[in-house]
Structures are given as structure tokens and as C-alpha cells.
Design a protein around this motif. Structure first.
Motif, PDB file in Angstrom:
ATOM      1  N   GLN A   1       0.813  -1.212   0.000  1.00 31.91           N
ATOM      2  CA  GLN A   1       0.000   0.000   0.000  1.00 31.91           C
ATOM      3  C   GLN A   1       0.845   1.259   0.000  1.00 31.91           C
ATOM      4  N   GLY A   2       2.126   1.119   0.313  1.00 35.28           N
ATOM      5  CA  GLY A   2       3.014   2.259   0.432  1.00 35.28           C
ATOM      6  C   GLY A   2       4.231   1.864   1.238  1.00 35.28           C
ATOM      7  N   PRO A   3       5.104   2.801   1.554  1.00 36.29           N
ATOM      8  CA  PRO A   3       6.285   2.478   2.354  1.00 36.29           C
ATOM      9  C   PRO A   3       5.894   1.880   3.714  1.00 36.29           C
ATOM     10  N   ASN A   4       6.405   0.684   4.012  1.00 34.21           N
ATOM     11  CA  ASN A   4       6.146   0.016   5.293  1.00 34.21           C
ATOM     12  C   ASN A   4       4.652  -0.125   5.568  1.00 34.21           C
ATOM     13  N   ASN A   5       3.886  -0.379   4.512  1.00 38.84           N
ATOM     14  CA  ASN A   5       2.432  -0.476   4.655  1.00 38.84           C
ATOM     15  C   ASN A   5       1.921  -1.539   3.692  1.00 38.84           C
ATOM     16  N   ASP A   6       1.525  -2.698   4.232  1.00 41.31           N
ATOM     17  CA  ASP A   6       1.056  -3.813   3.405  1.00 41.31           C
ATOM     18  C   ASP A   6      -0.284  -4.325   3.917  1.00 41.31           C
ATOM     19  N   ILE A   7      -1.109  -4.786   2.984  1.00 40.53           N
ATOM     20  CA  ILE A   7      -2.306  -5.545   3.319  1.00 40.53           C
ATOM     21  C   ILE A   7      -1.986  -7.016   3.054  1.00 40.53           C
ATOM     22  N   ILE A   8      -2.297  -7.880   4.023  1.00 40.90           N
ATOM     23  CA  ILE A   8      -1.984  -9.309   3.913  1.00 40.90           C
ATOM     24  C   ILE A   8      -3.280 -10.109   3.990  1.00 40.90           C
ATOM     25  N   PHE A   9      -3.447 -11.008   3.017  1.00 41.03           N
ATOM     26  CA  PHE A   9      -4.587 -11.920   3.033  1.00 41.03           C
ATOM     27  C   PHE A   9      -4.072 -13.331   3.328  1.00 41.03           C
ATOM     28  N   LEU A  10      -4.702 -13.992   4.280  1.00 43.57           N
ATOM     29  CA  LEU A  10      -4.304 -15.344   4.668  1.00 43.57           C
ATOM     30  C   LEU A  10      -5.471 -16.311   4.512  1.00 43.57           C
ATOM     31  N   GLU A  11      -5.171 -17.515   4.075  1.00 39.21           N
ATOM     32  CA  GLU A  11      -6.110 -18.633   4.137  1.00 39.21           C
ATOM     33  C   GLU A  11      -5.517 -19.656   5.105  1.00 39.21           C
ATOM     34  N   LEU A  12      -6.248 -19.984   6.159  1.00 44.90           N
ATOM     35  CA  LEU A  12      -5.714 -20.829   7.220  1.00 44.90           C
ATOM     36  C   LEU A  12      -6.574 -22.068   7.435  1.00 44.90           C
ATOM     37  N   ASP A  13      -5.904 -23.181   7.734  1.00 47.11           N
ATOM     38  CA  ASP A  13      -6.555 -24.392   8.224  1.00 47.11           C
ATOM     39  C   ASP A  13      -6.265 -24.493   9.714  1.00 47.11           C
ATOM     40  N   LEU A  14      -7.318 -24.625  10.518  1.00 47.65           N
ATOM     41  CA  LEU A  14      -7.177 -24.725  11.962  1.00 47.65           C
ATOM     42  C   LEU A  14      -7.726 -26.060  12.448  1.00 47.65           C
ATOM     43  N   LEU A  15      -7.340 -26.454  13.661  1.00 45.19           N
ATOM     44  CA  LEU A  15      -7.878 -27.654  14.286  1.00 45.19           C
ATOM     45  C   LEU A  15      -8.343 -27.315  15.701  1.00 45.19           C
ATOM     46  N   GLU A  16      -9.441 -27.937  16.091  1.00 47.45           N
ATOM     47  CA  GLU A  16      -9.998 -27.706  17.423  1.00 47.45           C
ATOM     48  C   GLU A  16      -9.081 -28.293  18.497  1.00 47.45           C
ATOM     49  N   THR A  17      -8.924 -27.558  19.601  1.00 43.80           N
ATOM     50  CA  THR A  17      -8.147 -28.046  20.741  1.00 43.80           C
ATOM     51  C   THR A  17      -9.095 -28.518  21.845  1.00 43.80           C
ATOM     52  N   LYS A  18      -8.520 -28.957  22.943  1.00 47.60           N
ATOM     53  CA  LYS A  18      -9.316 -29.405  24.083  1.00 47.60           C
ATOM     54  C   LYS A  18      -9.615 -28.275  25.063  1.00 47.60           C
ATOM     55  N   CYS A  19      -9.134 -27.075  24.773  1.00 50.55           N
ATOM     56  CA  CYS A  19      -9.371 -25.927  25.649  1.00 50.55           C
ATOM     57  C   CYS A  19     -10.656 -25.213  25.242  1.00 50.55           C
ATOM     58  N   HIS A  20     -11.591 -25.099  26.167  1.00 55.96           N
ATOM     59  CA  HIS A  20     -12.797 -24.330  25.888  1.00 55.96           C
ATOM     60  C   HIS A  20     -12.418 -22.869  25.695  1.00 55.96           C
ATOM     61  N   ILE A  21     -13.239 -22.162  24.959  1.00 51.91           N
ATOM     62  CA  ILE A  21     -12.927 -20.773  24.630  1.00 51.91           C
ATOM     63  C   ILE A  21     -12.819 -19.908  25.883  1.00 51.91           C
ATOM     64  N   LEU A  22     -13.445 -20.324  26.988  1.00 52.47           N
ATOM     65  CA  LEU A  22     -13.383 -19.571  28.233  1.00 52.47           C
ATOM     66  C   LEU A  22     -12.172 -19.930  29.084  1.00 52.47           C
ATOM     67  N   SER A  23     -11.450 -20.966  28.700  1.00 52.49           N
ATOM     68  CA  SER A  23     -10.294 -21.403  29.488  1.00 52.49           C
ATOM     69  C   SER A  23      -9.174 -20.377  29.425  1.00 52.49           C
ATOM     70  N   PRO A  24      -8.557 -20.073  30.587  1.00 55.48           N
ATOM     71  CA  PRO A  24      -7.425 -19.142  30.584  1.00 55.48           C
ATOM     72  C   PRO A  24      -6.121 -19.777  30.111  1.00 55.48           C
ATOM     73  N   THR A  25      -6.135 -21.069  29.817  1.00 55.68           N
ATOM     74  CA  THR A  25      -4.923 -21.747  29.366  1.00 55.68           C
ATOM     75  C   THR A  25      -4.423 -21.141  28.059  1.00 55.68           C
ATOM     76  N   PRO A  26      -3.146 -20.753  27.980  1.00 58.16           N
ATOM     77  CA  PRO A  26      -2.605 -20.213  26.722  1.00 58.16           C
ATOM     78  C   PRO A  26      -2.725 -21.234  25.600  1.00 58.16           C
ATOM     79  N   LEU A  27      -2.964 -20.749  24.400  1.00 51.37           N
ATOM     80  CA  LEU A  27      -3.146 -21.647  23.264  1.00 51.37           C
ATOM     81  C   LEU A  27      -1.954 -22.577  23.084  1.00 51.37           C
ATOM     82  N   ALA A  28      -0.747 -22.091  23.357  1.00 46.92           N
ATOM     83  CA  ALA A  28       0.453 -22.918  23.190  1.00 46.92           C
ATOM     84  C   ALA A  28       0.414 -24.153  24.082  1.00 46.92           C
TER      85      ALA A  28
END
Length: 346
Positions: free
Chosen positions: A68-95
Motif C-alpha cells: 500500500q506504500g512504504p512500510n504499509n502492506d495488506i496481507i490476506f491469509l487462508e488458514l486451516d485450523l484444528l480444534e483443541t481441548k481448551c474451551h474458549i473460556l479457558s485461561p490456558t494459553p493456546l500454546a
């Protein structure tokens, strides 16, 4: 005379025109910059999802960068994700969240994400996601006796959740818990008939003892005191009935303004109704960042190449290159996209 000769020689010198700098090579799906963008995208997706489980990156399918200009980019990503055992409310870090194995009837998420990279800082402008469980046929082909995902409004599932929550509340001396949502359920028919469930809960302003006298008066704690948790339960109905329940509360978490946790208002009606026969919470996320610049459109380009077309093109290019004589032992480089699979392919 010497000056004239020098001038003539200077005129005869070849003029070297400035050669424009070559455009940067396109990013590959496994490049560090691509993975950094994917990490920001996955964090954003999990932070704006309020049902089901956290998702982890499995593969970067495609990446496209629009300067878009100097030090300015738009990035489009297509991602495949997999469900983990952590509920969305869990404070456990994703890692620290474990991705469900293939034989646990895995759930895959597909996401398109638009990011802005300005002066080296990444921010998400928009995201679109949906998820689906692997087919039962694929599971049974590799694991004939593995339990399969069950509809969340299945009669046995609802009965198991009710029995499990009642069992916990009848034995605890702590807060009375209410159901927020059923997250997942699986049924196994052989050698025993077993229903396994997972569900999110929240503490109320009553103790379990107080709830015995007037359970209707027990309300979820206000946001500044909220305490969510997660329960797993297994009910064996044949040949001998047996119920095993385990509930853990996360403790109060301070919500952020842009990523609120489930509250009493938003959690109402999360229990699947009789008309809903889905087996997993669909990551049906379509979110535009309200703080994104108006000049940065959140629309996804229709011309963006799909992962399949990229893969086909890469295979064709490799095939074309293979027609050229190569030294013995030559290994062609991998195509830039799609990237490596981190866990397994559904």
C-alpha cells in the motif's frame, strides 16, 4: 588542448542508467513473516469467538501481500485450523492447549483473514471462518470402535449433562453451578453403551446448600465477579449404570473491552434447542475490526487464489521443471504454498 581531450573522453564514457530494484520475492506459506501473521490471526479468531473451543493453526494454505506504500502492506491469509481441548473460556494459553487427535473425531476450521502490516506491526482488519467435523466414515475406517460425535441436543446427551451437573451440585460445598453450553458429546455403543460429554458452567451467587431451598433465586455472578468452569462426564448405561463427573472452575478473569467473556445476558439460551442437531459449535465467525482504518477495506478480494488452485499451479510448475535435465540427486524446492501440516490432514 588537454582540457578538450578530457572532455571528449568524458562524453564517450558509457552512461549507466539506474536499474530499478527487483520486486521482493513473494512470501511462502512457511516463511517466518507468514507464520508471524498467522499467529496474530489465530489469536484474534480465538479472542472473538464465544462458543466451543479454541483453535490451533494446522496449515497456512495461502498468503497474498498487497503493498500500500512504504512500510504499509495488506496481507490476506487462508488458514486451516484444528480444534483443541481448551474451551474458549479457558485461561490456558493456546500454546499449552492440546489439539484433539484424529480418532477423537477432530473438527477443522477454515478461515480467511485480512491483516494490516504498518511499520512492522500486524493488526487484523477482518476475518471469516467456518468449521466442520471430520466425516464419521473416515473415523470408522481407521478406528472401527471409536466413539463418534453426537448431536448436542440428543436425548441421551442432555440427560447425561443434567445428571452430571446435578451430581456435582449435590456433592460440592462450594458455589452452585449453572450450565452455560454443551461443548461436545460422543457416544460409544460397544462393548458398553457410553455417553461422554463436555460442558461449560458458571458459578452463581448461591452455595450448593442454599440452592436446595430456592434454586430459582440463584443467578450468575456479575461480570466483576464472574467465575466460569468446565466439566467432563461419562455415563455408562449398559450393562451397569455408572456416572463419572469432574468439574473445574477457572477462577475470576478480568475481561477486556474488545473481548468480553460470556455474561448472564450472552449465555442465555446456549443449551441447544430441540431444533438444533449440530455436533459441534461452528466457528462461524465473520468479524470486522471496528478500529480498522476506513481507508483499509475489510472486503476479501474475489481474485484471491484458492488453496486448491495454488496447489495445482505449484504441482504443474514442479512437473514443468522436472522436464529440464537435473544433476543427479537434485531435489526440487517445495512449492511456496500451501505450507507444512503441523498436526494431521483431515
Amino acid at each position: 588542448m588537454k582540457a578538450l581531450v578530457a572532455l571528449i573522453l568524458l562524453v564517450q564514457l558509457p552512461i549507466h542508467k539506474a536499474v530499478p530494484a527487483a520486486p521482493p520475492a513473494p512470501l511462502g506459506c512457511d516463511d517466518p513473516e507468514s507464520e508471524a501473521a498467522a499467529e496474530v490471526a489465530v489469536s484474534y479468531i480465538n479472542g472473538h469467538s464465544h462458543h466451543g473451543y479454541k483453535f490451533a493453526l494446522n496449515r497456512i494454505e495461502n498468503i497474498r501481500v498487497l503493498p500500500q506504500g512504504p512500510n504499509n502492506d495488506i496481507i490476506f491469509l487462508e488458514l486451516d485450523l484444528l480444534e483443541t481441548k481448551c474451551h474458549i473460556l479457558s485461561p490456558t494459553p493456546l500454546a499449552n492447549c492440546t489439539v484433539r487427535s484424529f480418532t477423537e473425531h477432530a473438527v477443522e476450521g477454515d478461515c480467511d483473514v485480512k491483516l494490516l502490516k504498518l511499520d512492522g506491526k500486524l493488526s487484523v482488519l477482518a476475518s471469516k471462518c467456518h468449521s466442520h467435523a471430520d466425516s464419521s466414515e473416515d473415523i470408522l475406517r481407521l478406528c472401527p470402535n471409536c466413539p463418534l460425535l453426537e448431536s448436542l441436543n440428543n436425548t441421551d446427551v442432555l440427560a447425561t449433562v443434567t445428571a452430571a451437573l446435578n451430581d456435582h451440585n449435590s456433592k460440592t460445598t462450594d458455589a452452585y453451578l449453572r450450565l452455560l453450553e454443551i461443548g461436545r458429546a460422543r457416544t460409544q455403543y460397544h462393548p458398553t453403551h457410553t455417553v461422554s460429554v463436555e460442558f461449560a458452567v458458571a458459578a452463581t451467587n448461591c452455595s450448593a446448600e442454599e440452592a436446595k431451598d430456592n434454586v430459582e433465586a440463584c443467578q450468575l455472578l456479575p461480570d466483576d465477579q464472574s467465575n466460569f468452569g468446565f466439566c467432563t462426564a461419562t455415563m455408562v448405561t449398559r450393562p451397569i449404570q455408572d456416572l463419572q463427573v469432574d468439574c473445574q472452575l477457572y477462577g475470576h478473569q478480568v475481561p477486556t473491552p474488545d473481548i468480553p467473556f460470556l455474561s448472564q445476558d450472552t449465555s442465555a439460551g446456549l443449551v441447544p434447542s430441540a431444533g438444533q442437531g449440530f455436533t459441534n459449535h461452528n466457528l462461524r465467525l465473520s468479524h470486522n475490526n471496528p478500529v480498522a482504518s476506513e481507508s483499509s477495506s475489510s472486503e476479501f478480494p474475489t481474485s484471491m487464489l484458492s488453496a486448491k488452485s495454488v496447489a495445482k499451479r505449484a504441482v504443474a510448475e514442479v512437473a514443468q521443471h522436472d522436464k529440464v535435465p537435473r544433476p543427479v540427486g537434485f531435489v526440487p524446492p517445495p512449492p511456496p504454498c500451501p505450507g507444512r501440516i503441523r498436526h494431521f490432514k483431515i
